[in-house]
Design a protein around this motif. Structure first.
Motif, mmCIF file in Angstrom:
data_model
loop_
_atom_site.group_PDB
_atom_site.id
_atom_site.type_symbol
_atom_site.label_atom_id
_atom_site.label_comp_id
_atom_site.label_asym_id
_atom_site.label_seq_id
_atom_site.Cartn_x
_atom_site.Cartn_y
_atom_site.Cartn_z
ATOM 1 N N PRO A 136 -5.655 8.037 17.844
ATOM 2 C CA PRO A 136 -5.555 8.660 16.514
ATOM 3 C C PRO A 136 -4.175 8.481 15.874
ATOM 4 C CG PRO A 136 -6.655 10.136 18.033
ATOM 5 C CD PRO A 136 -6.148 8.979 18.847
ATOM 6 N N GLN A 137 -3.137 8.466 16.696
ATOM 7 C CA GLN A 137 -1.788 8.298 16.147
ATOM 8 C C GLN A 137 -1.611 6.901 15.553
ATOM 9 O OE1 GLN A 137 1.380 8.772 18.965
ATOM 10 N NE2 GLN A 137 2.924 9.042 17.377
ATOM 11 N N MET A 138 -2.157 5.879 16.213
ATOM 12 C CA MET A 138 -2.067 4.519 15.674
ATOM 13 C C MET A 138 -2.850 4.404 14.373
ATOM 14 S SD MET A 138 -2.398 2.119 19.080
ATOM 15 C CE MET A 138 -2.693 0.676 18.103
ATOM 16 N N ARG A 139 -4.029 5.027 14.348
ATOM 17 C CA ARG A 139 -4.839 4.997 13.129
ATOM 18 C C ARG A 139 -4.102 5.678 11.991
ATOM 19 N NH1 ARG A 139 -9.119 5.103 10.050
ATOM 20 N NH2 ARG A 139 -10.295 6.937 9.480
ATOM 21 N N HIS A 140 -3.469 6.794 12.285
ATOM 22 C CA HIS A 140 -2.709 7.536 11.273
ATOM 23 C C HIS A 140 -1.585 6.671 10.705
ATOM 24 C CE1 HIS A 140 -1.374 11.179 9.295
ATOM 25 N NE2 HIS A 140 -0.149 10.990 9.762
ATOM 26 N N ARG A 141 -0.888 5.960 11.586
ATOM 27 C CA ARG A 141 0.201 5.094 11.127
ATOM 28 C C ARG A 141 -0.316 3.931 10.299
ATOM 29 N NH1 ARG A 141 4.418 4.766 16.202
ATOM 30 N NH2 ARG A 141 5.055 6.958 16.095
ATOM 31 N N LEU A 142 -1.473 3.366 10.678
ATOM 32 C CA LEU A 142 -2.052 2.273 9.902
ATOM 33 C C LEU A 142 -2.480 2.737 8.518
ATOM 34 C CD1 LEU A 142 -4.183 0.353 12.551
ATOM 35 C CD2 LEU A 142 -2.146 -0.453 11.358
ATOM 36 N N VAL A 143 -3.014 3.941 8.434
ATOM 37 C CA VAL A 143 -3.413 4.481 7.132
ATOM 38 C C VAL A 143 -2.186 4.664 6.250
ATOM 39 C CG1 VAL A 143 -4.349 6.521 5.973
ATOM 40 C CG2 VAL A 143 -5.541 5.556 7.944
ATOM 41 N N HIS A 144 -1.130 5.206 6.819
ATOM 42 C CA HIS A 144 0.106 5.387 6.047
ATOM 43 C C HIS A 144 0.697 4.047 5.626
ATOM 44 C CE1 HIS A 144 0.961 9.690 5.984
ATOM 45 N NE2 HIS A 144 0.303 9.737 7.130
ATOM 46 N N ALA B 136 -0.010 -0.388 -0.690
ATOM 47 C CA ALA B 136 -0.675 -0.283 -1.991
ATOM 48 C C ALA B 136 0.289 0.248 -3.058
ATOM 49 C CB ALA B 136 -1.893 0.626 -1.880
ATOM 50 N N ALA B 137 1.097 1.231 -2.699
ATOM 51 C CA ALA B 137 2.061 1.789 -3.652
ATOM 52 C C ALA B 137 3.109 0.748 -4.028
ATOM 53 C CB ALA B 137 2.728 3.025 -3.055
ATOM 54 N N LEU B 138 3.590 -0.013 -3.054
ATOM 55 C CA LEU B 138 4.581 -1.039 -3.351
ATOM 56 C C LEU B 138 3.983 -2.154 -4.208
ATOM 57 C CD1 LEU B 138 6.504 -1.327 0.037
ATOM 58 C CD2 LEU B 138 7.311 -0.332 -2.112
ATOM 59 N N ALA B 139 2.733 -2.501 -3.969
ATOM 60 C CA ALA B 139 2.077 -3.519 -4.787
ATOM 61 C C ALA B 139 1.920 -3.033 -6.224
ATOM 62 C CB ALA B 139 0.718 -3.871 -4.194
ATOM 63 N N ALA B 140 1.564 -1.764 -6.405
ATOM 64 C CA ALA B 140 1.424 -1.213 -7.752
ATOM 65 C C ALA B 140 2.777 -1.197 -8.477
ATOM 66 C CB ALA B 140 0.842 0.198 -7.683
ATOM 67 N N LEU B 141 3.823 -0.785 -7.779
ATOM 68 C CA LEU B 141 5.150 -0.779 -8.387
ATOM 69 C C LEU B 141 5.610 -2.197 -8.724
ATOM 70 C CD1 LEU B 141 6.987 1.932 -6.257
ATOM 71 C CD2 LEU B 141 6.286 2.089 -8.644
ATOM 72 N N GLY B 142 5.319 -3.145 -7.857
ATOM 73 C CA GLY B 142 5.669 -4.533 -8.134
ATOM 74 C C GLY B 142 4.925 -5.067 -9.343
ATOM 75 N N GLY B 143 3.653 -4.707 -9.476
ATOM 76 C CA GLY B 143 2.879 -5.128 -10.635
ATOM 77 C C GLY B 143 3.429 -4.567 -11.931
ATOM 78 N N VAL B 144 3.806 -3.314 -11.920
ATOM 79 C CA VAL B 144 4.394 -2.699 -13.114
ATOM 80 C C VAL B 144 5.721 -3.375 -13.454
ATOM 81 C CG1 VAL B 144 5.420 -0.576 -14.016
ATOM 82 C CG2 VAL B 144 3.226 -0.494 -12.820
#
Length: 46
Positions: free
Chosen positions: A3-11, A17-25
């Protein structure tokens, strides 16, 4: 997968995704003529 690995992968996914959105803007602010052309094309549909 623990579960800890899954949690880290989700984060990591959300961070990517956030960095891609900021890069697009950022790219749209650097090249505003592209955004104006895109809006003109969308507006011409109406």
């Amino acid at each position: 997968m623990t579960p800890q690995m899954r949690h880290r992968l989700v984060h990591a996914g959300w961070l990517a995704a956030a960095l891609a959105a900021l890069g697009g803007v950022f790219v749209l602010y650097v090249h505003p003529d592209f955004l104006v052309t895109l809006v003109d094309q969308v507006w011409s549909c109406f």
